[in-house]
Write a protein that holds these residues in place. Structure first.
Motif, PDB file in Angstrom:
ATOM      1  N   UNK A 124       0.823  -1.209   0.000  1.00 53.06           N
ATOM      2  CA  UNK A 124       0.000   0.000   0.000  1.00 53.06           C
ATOM      3  C   UNK A 124       0.860   1.262   0.000  1.00 53.06           C
ATOM      4  N   UNK A 125       2.008   1.215   0.680  1.00 51.14           N
ATOM      5  CA  UNK A 125       2.936   2.358   0.649  1.00 51.14           C
ATOM      6  C   UNK A 125       3.438   2.604  -0.774  1.00 51.14           C
ATOM      7  N   UNK A 126       3.800   1.533  -1.431  1.00 51.95           N
ATOM      8  CA  UNK A 126       4.280   1.634  -2.818  1.00 51.95           C
ATOM      9  C   UNK A 126       3.158   2.157  -3.717  1.00 51.95           C
ATOM     10  N   UNK A 127       1.918   1.716  -3.458  1.00 52.39           N
ATOM     11  CA  UNK A 127       0.773   2.197  -4.236  1.00 52.39           C
ATOM     12  C   UNK A 127       0.606   3.707  -4.061  1.00 52.39           C
ATOM     13  N   UNK A 128       0.770   4.200  -2.845  1.00 50.24           N
ATOM     14  CA  UNK A 128       0.673   5.644  -2.594  1.00 50.24           C
ATOM     15  C   UNK A 128       1.722   6.381  -3.416  1.00 50.24           C
ATOM     16  N   UNK A 129       2.944   5.862  -3.446  1.00 46.86           N
ATOM     17  CA  UNK A 129       4.000   6.496  -4.234  1.00 46.86           C
ATOM     18  C   UNK A 129       3.616   6.540  -5.715  1.00 46.86           C
ATOM     19  N   UNK A 130       3.068   5.438  -6.213  1.00 43.68           N
ATOM     20  CA  UNK A 130       2.662   5.382  -7.618  1.00 43.68           C
ATOM     21  C   UNK A 130       1.515   6.344  -7.899  1.00 43.68           C
ATOM     22  N   UNK A 131       0.526   6.411  -7.001  1.00 42.96           N
ATOM     23  CA  UNK A 131      -0.603   7.322  -7.188  1.00 42.96           C
ATOM     24  C   UNK A 131      -0.119   8.771  -7.150  1.00 42.96           C
ATOM     25  N   UNK A 132       0.805   9.067  -6.226  1.00 42.77           N
ATOM     26  CA  UNK A 132       1.369  10.423  -6.151  1.00 42.77           C
ATOM     27  C   UNK A 132       2.073  10.801  -7.452  1.00 42.77           C
ATOM     28  N   UNK A 133       2.670   9.809  -8.109  1.00 49.66           N
ATOM     29  CA  UNK A 133       3.392  10.052  -9.365  1.00 49.66           C
ATOM     30  C   UNK A 133       2.450  10.075 -10.566  1.00 49.66           C
ATOM     31  N   UNK A 134       1.145   9.866 -10.328  1.00 52.06           N
ATOM     32  CA  UNK A 134       0.170   9.918 -11.410  1.00 52.06           C
ATOM     33  C   UNK A 134       0.007   8.623 -12.180  1.00 52.06           C
ATOM     34  N   UNK A 135       0.499   7.523 -11.634  1.00 52.24           N
ATOM     35  CA  UNK A 135       0.371   6.229 -12.295  1.00 52.24           C
ATOM     36  C   UNK A 135      -1.065   5.729 -12.131  1.00 52.24           C
ATOM     37  N   UNK A 136      -1.635   5.178 -13.194  1.00 54.85           N
ATOM     38  CA  UNK A 136      -3.000   4.663 -13.172  1.00 54.85           C
ATOM     39  C   UNK A 136      -3.105   3.278 -12.573  1.00 54.85           C
ATOM     40  N   UNK A 137      -4.344   2.766 -12.531  1.00 55.28           N
ATOM     41  CA  UNK A 137      -4.618   1.474 -11.905  1.00 55.28           C
ATOM     42  C   UNK A 137      -3.886   0.314 -12.577  1.00 55.28           C
ATOM     43  N   UNK A 138      -4.005   0.230 -13.889  1.00 54.57           N
ATOM     44  CA  UNK A 138      -3.432  -0.926 -14.582  1.00 54.57           C
ATOM     45  C   UNK A 138      -1.915  -0.994 -14.427  1.00 54.57           C
ATOM     46  N   UNK A 139      -1.164   0.094 -14.725  1.00 58.54           N
ATOM     47  CA  UNK A 139       0.289   0.015 -14.532  1.00 58.54           C
ATOM     48  C   UNK A 139       0.680  -0.185 -13.066  1.00 58.54           C
ATOM     49  N   UNK A 140      -0.084   0.407 -12.137  1.00 59.79           N
ATOM     50  CA  UNK A 140       0.221   0.233 -10.716  1.00 59.79           C
ATOM     51  C   UNK A 140       0.009  -1.217 -10.306  1.00 59.79           C
ATOM     52  N   UNK A 141      -1.069  -1.819 -10.782  1.00 58.68           N
ATOM     53  CA  UNK A 141      -1.345  -3.220 -10.459  1.00 58.68           C
ATOM     54  C   UNK A 141      -0.229  -4.124 -10.973  1.00 58.68           C
ATOM     55  N   UNK A 142       0.234  -3.849 -12.189  1.00 57.32           N
ATOM     56  CA  UNK A 142       1.323  -4.644 -12.754  1.00 57.32           C
ATOM     57  C   UNK A 142       2.618  -4.444 -11.964  1.00 57.32           C
ATOM     58  N   UNK A 143       2.912  -3.201 -11.581  1.00 56.14           N
ATOM     59  CA  UNK A 143       4.139  -2.912 -10.831  1.00 56.14           C
ATOM     60  C   UNK A 143       4.114  -3.546  -9.445  1.00 56.14           C
ATOM     61  N   UNK A 144       2.922  -3.618  -8.845  1.00 55.27           N
ATOM     62  CA  UNK A 144       2.789  -4.154  -7.487  1.00 55.27           C
ATOM     63  C   UNK A 144       2.509  -5.652  -7.454  1.00 55.27           C
ATOM     64  N   UNK A 145       2.191  -6.230  -8.617  1.00 55.09           N
ATOM     65  CA  UNK A 145       1.770  -7.638  -8.699  1.00 55.09           C
ATOM     66  C   UNK A 145       0.552  -7.887  -7.804  1.00 55.09           C
ATOM     67  N   UNK A 190      -8.188  -4.660  -6.886  1.00 61.54           N
ATOM     68  CA  UNK A 190      -7.697  -4.248  -5.568  1.00 61.54           C
ATOM     69  C   UNK A 190      -7.064  -2.866  -5.652  1.00 61.54           C
ATOM     70  N   UNK A 191      -6.237  -2.651  -6.664  1.00 62.37           N
ATOM     71  CA  UNK A 191      -5.581  -1.353  -6.831  1.00 62.37           C
ATOM     72  C   UNK A 191      -6.621  -0.279  -7.123  1.00 62.37           C
ATOM     73  N   UNK A 192      -7.655  -0.633  -7.882  1.00 59.77           N
ATOM     74  CA  UNK A 192      -8.725   0.328  -8.161  1.00 59.77           C
ATOM     75  C   UNK A 192      -9.412   0.736  -6.859  1.00 59.77           C
ATOM     76  N   UNK A 193      -9.664  -0.217  -5.977  1.00 58.86           N
ATOM     77  CA  UNK A 193     -10.285   0.081  -4.677  1.00 58.86           C
ATOM     78  C   UNK A 193      -9.365   0.973  -3.843  1.00 58.86           C
ATOM     79  N   UNK A 194      -8.068   0.675  -3.861  1.00 61.67           N
ATOM     80  CA  UNK A 194      -7.110   1.511  -3.143  1.00 61.67           C
ATOM     81  C   UNK A 194      -7.127   2.928  -3.688  1.00 61.67           C
ATOM     82  N   UNK A 195      -7.245   3.038  -4.999  1.00 64.11           N
ATOM     83  CA  UNK A 195      -7.249   4.367  -5.606  1.00 64.11           C
ATOM     84  C   UNK A 195      -8.481   5.161  -5.187  1.00 64.11           C
ATOM     85  N   UNK A 196      -9.634   4.498  -5.066  1.00 69.90           N
ATOM     86  CA  UNK A 196     -10.851   5.166  -4.581  1.00 69.90           C
ATOM     87  C   UNK A 196     -10.609   5.727  -3.179  1.00 69.90           C
TER      88      UNK A 196
END
Length: 141
Positions: free
Chosen positions: A14-35, A40-46
């Motif tokens: 989730x920390x890594x997801x926050x970093x990705x969201x702060x950098x403007x990364x979308x759900x699909x690339x974030x999900x791939x980067x986080x495996x 789940x990543x879409x829910x985190x983004x909400x």
């Protein structure tokens, strides 16, 4: 040592997801980067958009309880008022999109009383029929 089985993804993800969201990364690339599954990543983004990084990092604790008024007001704002779900989550303090979507569906079906409906934990018709026992009154009785 007890483990909270409701938390499926660790705090570091989730920390890594926050970093990705702060950098403007979308759900699909974030999900791939986080495996992590995209849903789940879409829910985190909400949660991130509605409440910020602190809420996302503190996820996984106690489930929230919402009052009748909160449920009806949030569902009405989305269904009748056209409010975005993320905005309704922020305004009414709703920590997950799932209950809001359920309340909206119930509100569309039954109005304010429908949005207040809560599952009782027992499916309708699941009680056993206390009729006569099959052997009672038959042979050998």
């Amino acid at each position: 040592m007890s483990i909270d089985l409701r938390v499926k993804h660790d705090l570091e993800s989730r920390r890594r997801a926050v970093e990705l969201f702060d950098a403007g990364v979308g759900c699909k690339p974030a999900a791939e980067a986080l495996s992590v599954p995209r849903e789940t990543v879409r829910e985190w983004q909400w949660v991130y958009r509605a409440f910020g990084s602190e809420a996302l990092l503190s996820m996984g604790g106690k489930q929230s309880r919402y009052t009748f008024e909160q449920r009806v007001a949030a569902a009405s704002a989305v269904v009748d008022g056209g409010m975005a779900k993320a905005d309704a989550m922020a305004e009414f303090g709703i920590r997950s999109k799932s209950p809001l979507e359920r309340w909206c569906r119930l509100y569309r079906e039954g109005g304010g009383r429908g949005a207040a409906a809560r599952p009782t934990g027992e499916a309708e018709g699941s009680r056993s029929n206390p009729g006569p026992h099959p052997r009672a009154g038959g042979r050998g009785a």
